[in-house]
Structures are given as structure tokens and as C-alpha cells.
Design an enzyme around this catalytic site. Sequence first.
Site, PDB file in Angstrom:
ATOM      1  CB  CYS B  91      -0.930   0.008   1.202  1.00  0.00           C
ATOM      2  SG  CYS B  91      -1.978  -1.451   1.270  1.00  0.00           S
ATOM      3  CB  CYS B 216     -14.049  -1.792   5.970  1.00  0.00           C
ATOM      4  SG  CYS B 216     -14.153  -2.729   7.508  1.00  0.00           S
ATOM      5  CE  LYS B 343     -15.853   4.372   5.132  1.00  0.00           C
ATOM      6  NZ  LYS B 343     -16.540   3.254   4.540  1.00  0.00           N
ATOM      7  CG  HIS B 347      -6.460   1.489  -0.266  1.00  0.00           C
ATOM      8  ND1 HIS B 347      -5.302   2.070  -0.748  1.00  0.00           N
ATOM      9  CD2 HIS B 347      -6.047   0.471   0.538  1.00  0.00           C
ATOM     10  CE1 HIS B 347      -4.249   1.427  -0.275  1.00  0.00           C
ATOM     11  NE2 HIS B 347      -4.675   0.454   0.510  1.00  0.00           N
TER      12      HIS B 347
END
Lengths: 473, 403
Positions: B91, B216, B343, B347
Site C-alpha cells: 500500500c 472499512c 475510506k 484505495h
Amino acid sequence: MTAGIVSYGAYIPIYRLSQAELAKVWGGRERPGEKAVANVDEDSITMAVEAALDCIGNMDRNLIDRVYFASTTAPYTEKQNASLVAAALDLRNDIMTLDSANSLRGGTIALQAALDAVNAGSAKKVLVVASDCRVPPPDSAFESVLGDGAAAFLIGDSDIIAEIEGSYMTSSENLSVWRRRSDTYVQTWEDRFIKEAIYTPQLEDAVSGLLKKYNVNLADFAKVAFYGSNAREHAASARALKLDKTQVQNPLFDKVGNTGSAFVPMMLVGALEEAKPGDKILTVNFSDGADAYALKTTAGIEGVKDKRGIKRHLDSKLMLPNYGRYIHYRDLMEWEVNRMHPLEGSLNIIWRESKAIIRGNGTRCRKCGHVQLPPQRICMWCQAKDEFDYVRVSDKQGELFTYSIDERGAGVIDLPNVLSVINLDGGGRYYGQMTDKVLDKLGVGIRMEFTFRKFHEQGGFVNYFWKSRPIRC
Amino acid sequence: MRESIKDKVAVVGAGCSKFGERWDTGIEGLIREATTEACADAGIEIKDIQAAWMGTFLGSQTVEGALPTGMLLSQSLQTQFIPVTRVENACGSGQEAVRGATYAIAAKAYDLVLAIGVEKLKDTGFGGLGAMFPGRWEPVYGAFSTGPGRYAMAATAYFAKYGFSPEDGKRMLAEIDVKSHYYGVRNPRAHLRREITVEDALKAPMIAWPLGLYDCCGVTDGAAAAILVPAEEAKRYRDDYVTIKGLGVGTSPGWFKEREDFDFTSWLATEAAAHQAYDEAGIKDPRKELDMVENHDCFSIAELIASESLFLCEHGKYKKEFTDKRAYYHDGEMPVNVSGGLKSFGHPIGASGTRETYEIYKQIQGKAEEPSRQIKNVRLGLSHNQGGHPGKFICGVVIYGAP
């Protein structure tokens, strides 16, 4: 030098399936009670490891020099299974391991082989483990009867808790229940034929053979633990043998079920749990012949009452919420195609890391003393290089430091998936999967232990590893 | 002799694809969208790019075992035999692309380079992160452990350490969810564009206790790109250029979550990367000096602990310093993720780092696409991403600022 039982142990999986749930799915008469069902990550190997650990307790595992593993449901038909049990128990390598396969009498036959080995002086301590996880055909008489479980005995020539006063064995070629190589499910024949032509003569021959050989009376025995394929037949046998009700060791058909090769061994554990010093116990097992053992407990029996055995495992249970959960656990349907990337198996990694993965070892740094898992060549605390000793952690308990309850974990059948971090007594931390989850009891700080479980079968073999579990009982 | 990177390299163009479930385009289209906008913004052509750094985790995840190379970019843009480097720090891949490009410019190896992050997650046929599935590398040790499951353990640990009941802890996280969705609505390119209430967040289905659905991030496709040049030449391209003030990468030793002294509530890779970047940028008090922060809020708890680990407030003081003061809103004292963040904006793993570049660059220029979330007078902004999971992170930090 006379061999006898030095210790015993048993295992009953935490899950139970109620007879009411079976009647709800298939209709028909609702029977009372429930049966024990292995968790999705359990099989005859993992249950054998549990029973064996219960049996050996804190003893020095290096003293064990043989493992006899009995099962009709061992995961491998070509490749030994006893060696896997021995490795999970972190036993020495210079020992003999043996599978006692195929027969529902596998456990009690292995017992005689163990006694013979000790009596012959070729082994000092032999671990005999019987474990079965038979999958009954859905909507069959077998389904309400077959249960899962395991029992273990340590046979040796000192510190004996139950002497073997005598044994008697027959071999007889016949078919009562069987599975051919190509059969998924167990087969049988008309129940009255099996009972009258096969079971009753085997049972009566074994009992009368033993009584005559050692010149004893049936009435001398405080408990008689004998096989029966179901509750009705078992009760009929008790009547035929004219046993007093108090003599009949409870076969637990309404709580556990018929656990195959582990069945009579588990009954024997149940009898030993209740026994007083000097009690005589008779076991009778039959299938392809029969065997009978006359046992007499010693004063040492009082010293091994700390086992989980049958009683404590029985009291510790979770009900399977429904039959659907059960068919998932036993993989009894063709499921939706999995579009996710599958897990992968690597025999190389399992082989290379077997000290950790199978034997449940971590390392302890010789410089800073920290215990760490997985095993590390460079210390994760002080970075010392190649200065470590392997140390078994699978027998450690610890405290739940943190956890999460994943409702969606891909590839997880027993959702929710609980991920756990355990700080171990004496140092070291486990970061991994929790099983036998009693969700309403989860909380930071609860006491935890390890259990050997099946993870998946990618790679075409069974991938086992250790999971955490709230201390079972 | 080591020198700070501060003000040596400038961003003169930035582009960002629409984020979301981009059924309409493959990974090459995402790369083209972001790069085309960045080139137009800088007033250059693709042929002016002398070298490129592309951050991506697994490209499009569609061909197992065939990891993308630099050719994914050259093929998408039809660049003609220039050097292209594919970088990967999970990430944190976006920051790594910016870092590689920045050092190449600072080394005077090139006059103009491209840094781009991209990920196409939605060509797989299932929800979730697919090839992220850890069993692929760890047949049993990591099997069945998901991102939500691993991050949720940090929430449990944070609640326990600082004495939050599960209800109070979840409410604190829900406030973060509400803020993320508030800004998702106010960002035309964001993936999730629906406002929610605290009650919505608290009542939402559980994903990995204690994290519910709104705690999430979604699974998103996207790409974002930046054009970098030597700072002394930036004025040739535009007046309102932005410079790199500091870079940091913190790589966890991996085996750290297995140490009994690691408590999951302070993320050392993030702290290390922050220290490196603050040191280069000359930042002493980040809470005071930074005007905005885009951090790695793949989960609400991630925004919370990352904010503390970036030293925006003391450990354990988040509720007092952010929630109670509403400090993290665009008109608050310390705006965090007013783009909508990972969020709500989305992502796409390798794209998030450069997507944050885009947000900070536009905010410094006063050109937030939707003016209602424009922060006033942004001079200094921090971009943060971390790959892995609590206790096992590789973290990238880039600080951007007005020259």
C-alpha cells in the site's frame, strides 16, 4: 515385568449435533440426545493428538518409545499416520510408530501389541491412540449413531494404574460393517442378521473365553465396557450377558455416539475415571473377531484424576446451530465455484518448517533469552544470529492479548474467523487463528492454550498447524 | 555527505482518474487517464517524459504469477524506450514511486519524470482483495488472516489499553466514518459518495469485530500521476508549483507483531518514516506546522492510530484531540483525509500514495475540485501510506509544500 496401563486420556470434540436437528431435516421420529461432531478443522489425527496430550500430561515425552495409532478414518491410506501423531507430540525420532488400520477393533488390538512389546522388553513406554471421525451417510440410521472422538493409553511396566489381569482374542472372517476402497460411506447388512449371526457369537465367545481362561466370574467386574453398534443392540447385549445395571459402562450413545475404533477405548477411559483402587474392569470389543481384557486398578489410579478424559470433555460443548453447518464441516455437498484465489500448499515449506508447523516449536535466543515463534535465525529482539535453541511451545498456555472476529474471511468455513494474539506464559507470542470459539466468553485477558488442527488441503495433502483455543476445560 | 531533499524537486503537474468500480476500463485506461491529466496540467506531452516510476502492488491481479513490469506503463502510454521502473511496497507503493522519481531528479539524471501509482482490483470476479490473500505466501501461518481481521485486532487492543468500552470505542470510530463519508460526497472523483450518520455506522453489518462495514474502505480501481522536475526549473511550467519537503520510508522487521512488547497501538514503521520526513522538512511540531494530512485510513482505526503515530497528538489522546474538537474537518485545527481518504475516495493499493499527492497539490494551489472542502492557506501537507498490517508495516511518508 508385567505391562499395564500407566496413564489414560480422551478427547471429545466441542461440537454436538442434536438428534432433534437431524429429525428436523429428515423427518421421522425424534430421538433424544445428541452426538459429538468434529470441528471443521479436526480429523482423526488432530483428535488423536488431543487424546494423547491428555494422556501424557506433563510427563517427559522423551520416555515414549512407540506410538500405535488406530483409526478407520486416518487421512492417509498410503503414508503412515502414526508418524504424524508422534511428530505433533514432539516425540523422539528414534522410536517405532505403527498404524493399526481398518478395524473397529484397531485400538484394542493395538493395546495387546503394546502390552506384548513392553512384556517382551523391546519397549518401555508405548502410547496407544485410537481415534475416529467416520462420516455417516446422510439420512441413514448411521447418521444418528456415529460420533467422533479419541482415547489414548500409555502402556508401561512401572507406575501402573491398571494391571492387565488377562486378555483373550479371536479372529473371525465376516462382514458386519465395512467400506471398500471405493466406498464413501460405511455399509452394513440387515441388522437382525448382523446381530444374531455375527455380533452375539463374537461377544459371547470373547466373554466366555476370557472367563474360562482366567477362571473368573462376570460378577467380579465392577464395570463392563463392551461394544455395541447402537443403543438398542448394546442394551440387548447387556441383558444377554445378564449384567447388573451398575456393571454396564455407559456407552454414551445419547451424548457422543459410536466413535468406531475409539469407542471401547473411550468407554474404558470412562470406567477408569470412575474406578476406585482394586476395581476390576472388563472390556469387550468385536469386529472381525473379538477381544476381551480383564483389568484391575491399582492405588495409582487416584493419582491420575486430573485428566480431561471423558467427563470434562463431555461437559464442555457447543451445539451446532443447524444441519447446514454440519454438512459444511464434513463437506457433504458440491458447493458454489470459488472465484477467490485459493490458498496454496507447499510441501517444501511444511517440510522445512516442520519443527514449528508440526512439532509446535519456537526458538529461544541464547543471548537475550526471548522465546519467539515462528522460529528465528536472527533474534527478533537482540538480532543475535544463529544463537538459538528450539523450544516446544505447543504445551504452553497464555493470555489473550487482542483478537478480532472476522465475519467474512475468505475460505473460512466456520465463520466468524477469530484471529488471536496470545502472550505465552514463560515468554513468546502466538499470532494466529483461534478455534473452538466460545464467542460470548471472548475478551482480552482470557486464558488460552494450543490445539493441533487441520488448516486446508491445498497441494493435495493435509496442511496441519497449531491454533489457539480458550482453555477447553 | 547526506543532504535533505527539501525544495530540490517540484511537482508541476498532477492527474487522477475517477476512482471506483471501473467496469468501463482496464488498468491501461486508468494509467492513461491519470497521466493525460497530469501532462495537460504541466503543459507537456507524454513524449517529454524522460523516465517513469510506477507503483503498483499486483497490477490488475488477473494473470496469476505474472507480476507487472515497467512495460505495463510503456504499453499503456506508448512511451518509446525510456526507462520505466516498477516499484512495489504494497500500500506504500505510491510513495515509493514518488521517492524514486524525486531522487532521480535530485541526482540530476533527468529533467522531467513521471511518478504514477495504479491498481486495478475489480477485474477478478469477486469482492475483497483477492491475491492479497496471505495463504499464498504462508501456507498455514498466515492462512485465513485478512486485512480487516488484522486491523481489527489493533482496535481491540486500543480499546483495552486506553479503557474504552466496545460501545464508546466504536462510537469514536463511527465519528471518523461519518467524516470520511462527508468528504466522499464532496469529492467528485471519490468512490463512495453517500453521507452517513453515526447511527448508520454503529448499526452497519459487522465485517471484523469491532470494525463494521463503514469502518472499512471499499475495493477500488484507480490511478494517480505526478510530473516532477528540478525545483529551479519549475517556474518554466507554472507559478503555483509544489515542492517535495521530505521523504521517509519505515520498513518493519516483519517479526514484530510476534514480540510480547508490541501492543498494536503504536505503529513503529509509521513513526520511523515520519521522523525521517519531519527531519528532512525541518518540522518540529507536526500538529502545528502541517496544514493537512492524508493518511492511510483503510480502516477507521487505521486513521486513528496512524494520526497518533505521525505525532499529530499523543498516543491515547485521539478522542480528546481530534474527535471532541472536530479537529480533523477541513475547517478544523488539523484536517485529516478531507479528500474522503482511502475510506471514501477509495484505495486502489498502489494508487493511494500518488492520489494523496494529487490532493495535497490541489489543496496547496487552492484548487480542490469541490470548493466546499478547500482548506484555507495550505502551505504544508503530509501524505502517508502503509503496506502490510499492524506490527508488520512498510510505511511511506512524503511531505509536500508551497515553495
